[in-house]
Scaffold this active site. Sequence first.
Site, mmCIF file in Angstrom:
data_model
loop_
_atom_site.group_PDB
_atom_site.id
_atom_site.type_symbol
_atom_site.label_atom_id
_atom_site.label_comp_id
_atom_site.label_asym_id
_atom_site.label_seq_id
_atom_site.Cartn_x
_atom_site.Cartn_y
_atom_site.Cartn_z
ATOM 1 N N HIS A 28 6.061 6.420 12.251
ATOM 2 C CA HIS A 28 4.951 6.405 11.301
ATOM 3 C C HIS A 28 3.657 6.547 12.101
ATOM 4 C CE1 HIS A 28 2.129 4.536 8.415
ATOM 5 N NE2 HIS A 28 3.046 4.693 7.480
ATOM 6 N N ASP A 62 8.322 -1.560 15.366
ATOM 7 C CA ASP A 62 7.668 -1.409 14.069
ATOM 8 C C ASP A 62 8.749 -1.703 13.029
ATOM 9 O OD1 ASP A 62 6.809 -0.568 11.636
ATOM 10 O OD2 ASP A 62 5.999 1.345 12.328
ATOM 11 N N GLN A 119 9.922 -1.313 7.875
ATOM 12 C CA GLN A 119 10.975 -0.889 6.940
ATOM 13 C C GLN A 119 12.289 -1.621 7.166
ATOM 14 O OE1 GLN A 119 10.405 0.853 4.354
ATOM 15 N NE2 GLN A 119 8.468 1.862 4.825
ATOM 16 N N LYS A 165 5.478 -4.933 1.602
ATOM 17 C CA LYS A 165 6.732 -4.171 1.501
ATOM 18 C C LYS A 165 7.921 -5.101 1.255
ATOM 19 C CE LYS A 165 5.150 -0.522 4.599
ATOM 20 N NZ LYS A 165 4.882 0.665 3.778
ATOM 21 N N CYS A 178 3.142 9.748 6.090
ATOM 22 C CA CYS A 178 2.550 9.308 7.378
ATOM 23 C C CYS A 178 3.475 9.579 8.551
ATOM 24 C CB CYS A 178 2.158 7.838 7.358
ATOM 25 S SG CYS A 178 0.942 7.438 6.113
#
Length: 428
Positions: free
Chosen positions: A132, A209, A212, A235, A375
């Site tokens: 991302h 990261d 997700q 999220k 993104c």
Amino acid sequence: MSAAAANHSALLPESLREDFPILNGDVLEGQPLVFFDNAASTQRPRQVIDAIRRVYEHDYANVHRGIHTLSERSTELYEQAREKVRGLINAEKRHEVIFTQGTTASINLVARSWGDANLQPGEEILTTVMEHHSNLVPWLQAAERTGAVLRHVPLTEDGRLDMHQFDNLLNERTQLVAVASVSNTLGTINPIDEITAKAHAAGALVLVDAAQSVPHMPTDVQKSDADFLAFSGHKMLGPSGVGILYGKENLLDAMPPFLGGGSMIGEVHLDRFTPAELPAKFEAGTPPIVPAIAMSAAIDYLQAIGIEAIHRHEQVLTGLAFEALSQIDGLRILGPAPEHRTGLISFVFERIHAHEFAQVLNDRFGVAVRAGHHCTQPLHTLLGISASTRASFYLYNTPAEIDRLLEGIAAVQAMFAPKGRRRRKSGK
Ligand code: PMP
């Protein structure tokens, strides 16, 4: 879709949808909302909305400042939220959990603070082509400031990290591996444990990261041995405006503060200051008090259902969607087979632009999907496309909603198909 598939025992009960007012409201005037844009942001259950109202009605004041009752109350709730996050990711210590504004802010904090203090010209940051922009641009900026060099792990044919190339790219100049645990475009689950083991053996740190993955899969930072981990409240059923940076204590202790201001100081004189201890050192100014407390309520909600159970639910939905989408003429799924991905599927159509496609799905079928580059522009360029359509699932989605998506796809295809091919395609 067969009834057997729809009744799959790993699916969560549909009754939990009643907890989400927006799913039962009339967003689309009479048409039920199919919300498949969860990778961008999820919806909130009543329990989280109630937590927000409760704080403002009963417990709100600034934290870590006053000695009055309300300030003590809000400080306690805020620190309880930190403990809740610690438990969620199994961090060893509570002060290894820093509240930020979100994943983007967390990664920028590391890039500025750790990056500027540690990166030397010619040293390398190893990232991947599936990142991302949030895990790419801060490193491009850090490289510009420090003279460090960015390297990128490429993909295999099926959209997984090419670990052979990872091995080749990792070397004694690599200071940091910055990698997503799950790709927000391909859905690919990356082998974080293997990456941290290899990076550490080569003397590099690892920033994950986890925007997700934390909402969708169990996370254990002690087991994965990640040095830094970043994710966002919005999220995972929480509010926007709050996110987390986890960092190992020794690393955070050695890093200079990033933002300066109130709360992050030990002592201030006109000509100098000393920073506060962790975690305050990295929480300058008034933090996201209510979002953090409400994020704690979101974690309660997720844990009551079970993150593993949520993962299994999404696997069923993804399996169903993947199988059906694979059979559609002219539709190309991005990324690997269902067993290597979480609950999201991006795809492209011959002839139909993702934006037009998403517009019709929304307007005529009430299906909210994301269209664009999500993104991940470099990844899209690499795949030879400018945009894709992404359907991303969460605990409240159902097989019937996937049917609705498929209905919508068939209709869009019929609308946009050249005249001669219309009948055959719409008959699929
Ligand atoms: N990384 C990944 C993998 C993401 O999916 C996102 C959100 N789309 C981000 C980072 C950025 O998160 P935020 O906007 O909450 O900072």
